[in-house]
Design an enzyme around this catalytic site. Structure first.
Site, PDB file in Angstrom:
ATOM      1  N   GLY A 268       0.827  -1.211   0.000  1.00 11.30           N
ATOM      2  CA  GLY A 268       0.000   0.000   0.000  1.00 11.30           C
ATOM      3  C   GLY A 268       0.853   1.250   0.000  1.00 11.30           C
TER       4      GLY A 268
ATOM      5  NE  ARG B 239      -4.460   6.619  -1.009  1.00 15.66           N
ATOM      6  CZ  ARG B 239      -5.724   6.637  -1.414  1.00 15.66           C
ATOM      7  NH1 ARG B 239      -6.016   7.177  -2.584  1.00 15.66           N
ATOM      8  NH2 ARG B 239      -6.676   6.133  -0.656  1.00 15.66           N
TER       9      ARG B 239
ATOM     10  CE1 TYR C 180      -9.053   0.784   8.773  1.00 17.47           C
ATOM     11  CE2 TYR C 180      -9.479   1.643  10.974  1.00 17.47           C
ATOM     12  CZ  TYR C 180      -8.642   1.508   9.878  1.00 17.47           C
ATOM     13  OH  TYR C 180      -7.394   2.096   9.904  1.00 17.47           O
TER      14      TYR C 180
ATOM     15  CB  ILE D  68      -2.164   9.518   9.925  1.00 15.75           C
ATOM     16  CG1 ILE D  68      -1.745   8.667  11.142  1.00 15.75           C
ATOM     17  CG2 ILE D  68      -0.944  10.031   9.168  1.00 15.75           C
ATOM     18  CD1 ILE D  68      -0.906   9.349  12.181  1.00 15.75           C
TER      19      ILE D  68
HETATM   20  N1  LIG Z   1      -4.815   7.655   8.163  1.00 13.75           N
HETATM   21  C1  LIG Z   1      -5.163   7.285   9.377  1.00 13.75           C
HETATM   22  O1  LIG Z   1      -5.697   8.095  10.140  1.00 13.75           O
HETATM   23  C2  LIG Z   1      -4.883   5.884   9.850  1.00 13.75           C
HETATM   24  C3  LIG Z   1      -5.110   5.605  11.195  1.00 13.75           C
HETATM   25  C4  LIG Z   1      -4.877   4.344  11.672  1.00 13.75           C
HETATM   26  C5  LIG Z   1      -4.413   3.348  10.822  1.00 13.75           C
HETATM   27  N2  LIG Z   1      -4.212   3.627   9.511  1.00 13.75           N
HETATM   28  C6  LIG Z   1      -3.749   2.527   8.657  1.00 13.75           C
HETATM   29  O2  LIG Z   1      -2.566   2.897   7.991  1.00 13.75           O
HETATM   30  C7  LIG Z   1      -2.466   2.214   6.735  1.00 13.75           C
HETATM   31  C8  LIG Z   1      -2.236   3.234   5.635  1.00 13.75           C
HETATM   32  O3  LIG Z   1      -3.330   4.132   5.623  1.00 13.75           O
HETATM   33  P1  LIG Z   1      -3.323   5.554   4.890  1.00 13.75           P
HETATM   34  O4  LIG Z   1      -3.957   6.504   5.816  1.00 13.75           O
HETATM   35  O5  LIG Z   1      -1.991   5.844   4.324  1.00 13.75           O
HETATM   36  O6  LIG Z   1      -4.423   5.226   3.771  1.00 13.75           O
HETATM   37  P2  LIG Z   1      -4.474   5.516   2.210  1.00 13.75           P
HETATM   38  O7  LIG Z   1      -5.863   5.195   1.802  1.00 13.75           O
HETATM   39  O8  LIG Z   1      -3.929   6.863   1.897  1.00 13.75           O
HETATM   40  O9  LIG Z   1      -3.448   4.425   1.630  1.00 13.75           O
HETATM   41  C9  LIG Z   1      -3.749   3.050   1.648  1.00 13.75           C
HETATM   42  C10 LIG Z   1      -3.009   2.396   0.506  1.00 13.75           C
HETATM   43  O10 LIG Z   1      -3.320   1.000   0.490  1.00 13.75           O
HETATM   44  C11 LIG Z   1      -3.562   0.621  -0.848  1.00 13.75           C
HETATM   45  N3  LIG Z   1      -4.417  -0.563  -0.921  1.00 13.75           N
HETATM   46  C12 LIG Z   1      -5.738  -0.660  -0.673  1.00 13.75           C
HETATM   47  N4  LIG Z   1      -6.166  -1.903  -0.909  1.00 13.75           N
HETATM   48  C13 LIG Z   1      -5.082  -2.626  -1.305  1.00 13.75           C
HETATM   49  C14 LIG Z   1      -4.895  -3.981  -1.694  1.00 13.75           C
HETATM   50  N5  LIG Z   1      -5.914  -4.855  -1.715  1.00 13.75           N
HETATM   51  N6  LIG Z   1      -3.651  -4.370  -2.036  1.00 13.75           N
HETATM   52  C15 LIG Z   1      -2.622  -3.499  -2.037  1.00 13.75           C
HETATM   53  N7  LIG Z   1      -2.736  -2.212  -1.668  1.00 13.75           N
HETATM   54  C16 LIG Z   1      -3.960  -1.780  -1.322  1.00 13.75           C
HETATM   55  C17 LIG Z   1      -4.259   1.837  -1.463  1.00 13.75           C
HETATM   56  O11 LIG Z   1      -4.214   1.806  -2.884  1.00 13.75           O
HETATM   57  C18 LIG Z   1      -3.444   2.964  -0.864  1.00 13.75           C
HETATM   58  O12 LIG Z   1      -2.306   3.278  -1.623  1.00 13.75           O
HETATM   59  C19 LIG Z   1      -3.791   1.442   6.584  1.00 13.75           C
HETATM   60  O13 LIG Z   1      -3.605   0.100   6.977  1.00 13.75           O
HETATM   61  C20 LIG Z   1      -4.707   2.154   7.553  1.00 13.75           C
HETATM   62  O14 LIG Z   1      -5.760   1.326   7.995  1.00 13.75           O
HETATM   63  C21 LIG Z   1      -4.439   4.867   9.002  1.00 13.75           C
END
Ligand SMILES: NC(=O)c1ccc[n+]([C@@H]2O[C@H](COP(=O)([O-])OP(=O)(O)OC[C@H]3O[C@@H](n4cnc5c(N)ncnc54)[C@H](O)[C@@H]3O)[C@@H](O)[C@H]2O)c1
Length: 252
Positions: free
Chosen positions: A13, A16, A157, A190
């Site tokens: 992932g 981005r 989630y 984040i």
């Molecule tokens: N942003 C937040 O506030 C936050 C908080 C807690 C946890 N997280 C976790 O952090 C991680 C990254 O989140 P983010 O905020 O950067 O989200 P984001 O949506 O910006 O990035 C997620 C990435 O995962 C990729 N992705 C989705 N499905 C996929 C698949 N089946 N195979 C491969 N790649 C796939 C997407 O294309 C994207 O590039 C995630 O696991 C999210 O649950 C984020």
């Protein structure tokens, strides 16, 4: 000398958000990087590859759906061949589509578990044989404080992230004898695409900034330091743990 010199890190992932920040951040600390994301993210993934290479590190980009076992196994084989071996796996790919549980379509339940939970298990199982053979490895699962607290409109989630934390603890016990550590990072809010979509409004952002002990929300780069800690020898005696990285909005 960087903390991750001569190491290879695979980050899912990574086109981005947090994954992209980890790719560039781990490269700054010396690692060569393999980045994976869905095929539809090809352009963004290529841009992250350029950013990693600008740090003077090698970078290999692959299109992988982490919920698809055939794609996972073939990508891990290809990355192993081109890099010489994967030392660090960061299971970062994730999705969040908020809904009340009573209104959640079954397909959305399945999609969240397929990516956020099964993806961790498939990727981890695919890299473990080579880590066991080398008697060394670092696995980092990006979970969430939602997985500890449970959050309204994020029940599905949060359940996947609780699963990721449990998988962290169980894998740690099952692979520790081979010198492999498994830890989780639980980000708070984040400011990525996911984070902003989830908050929905500037008012909600201001509310959560005020709740946070540090009076701000997180940026993707805030996850880099904790990831370097878990990826490096700095954490050699730490395994099966889940670290909140949330600026002080949650304390358990
Ligand atoms: N942003 C937040 O506030 C936050 C908080 C807690 C946890 N997280 C976790 O952090 C991680 C990254 O989140 P983010 O905020 O950067 O989200 P984001 O949506 O910006 O990035 C997620 C990435 O995962 C990729 N992705 C989705 N499905 C996929 C698949 N089946 N195979 C491969 N790649 C796939 C997407 O294309 C994207 O590039 C995630 O696991 C999210 O649950 C984020």
């Amino acid at each position: 000398m960087g903390q991750l010199d001569n190491k290879v890190a695979l980050i899912t992932g990574a086109s981005r958000g947090i994954g992209a920040a980890l790719a560039v951040g781990l490269a700054k600390h010396g690692a060569d990087i393999a980045i994976c994301d869905l095929a539809r993210q090809a352009e963004a993934l290529a841009d992250v590859k350029r950013q990693v290479e600008a740090e003077g590190r090698r970078c290999f980009a692959h299109h992988v759906d982490v919920s698809n076992i055939a794609e996972v196994e073939s990508a891990v084989a290809d990355i192993t061949a081109e890099t010489g071996g994967i030392d660090i796996l960061v299971n970062n790919a994730g999705i969040l589509k908020p809904s009340l549980l009573e209104e959640l379509p079954e397909a959305d339940w399945d999609a969240h578990f397929n990516v956020n939970a099964k993806g961790v298990y498939l990727m981890t199982n695919a890299v473990l044989p080579q880590m066991r053979a080398r008697k060394n490895g670092r696995i980092i699962n990006i979970a969430s404080i939602a997985g500890r607290q449970g959050v309204a409109t994020q029940g599905h989630y949060a359940a996947t992230k609780a699963t990721a934390i449990t998988l962290t603890r169980v894998y740690a016990q099952e692979v520790g004898m081979d010198g492999i550590t498994v830890n989780a990072i639980c980000p708070g809010i984040i400011l990525t695409e996911m984070g902003k979509n989830n908050l929905g409004s500037d008012e909600a952002i201001r509310h959560w900034q005020d709740v946070a002990a540090l009076k701000r929300l997180g940026y993707p780069d805030d996850i880099v330091g904790p990831a370097v800690f878990f990826a490096s020898d700095l954490s050699a005696f730490v395994t099966g743990q889940a670290l909140n990285v949330c600026g002080g909005i949650y304390f358990h």
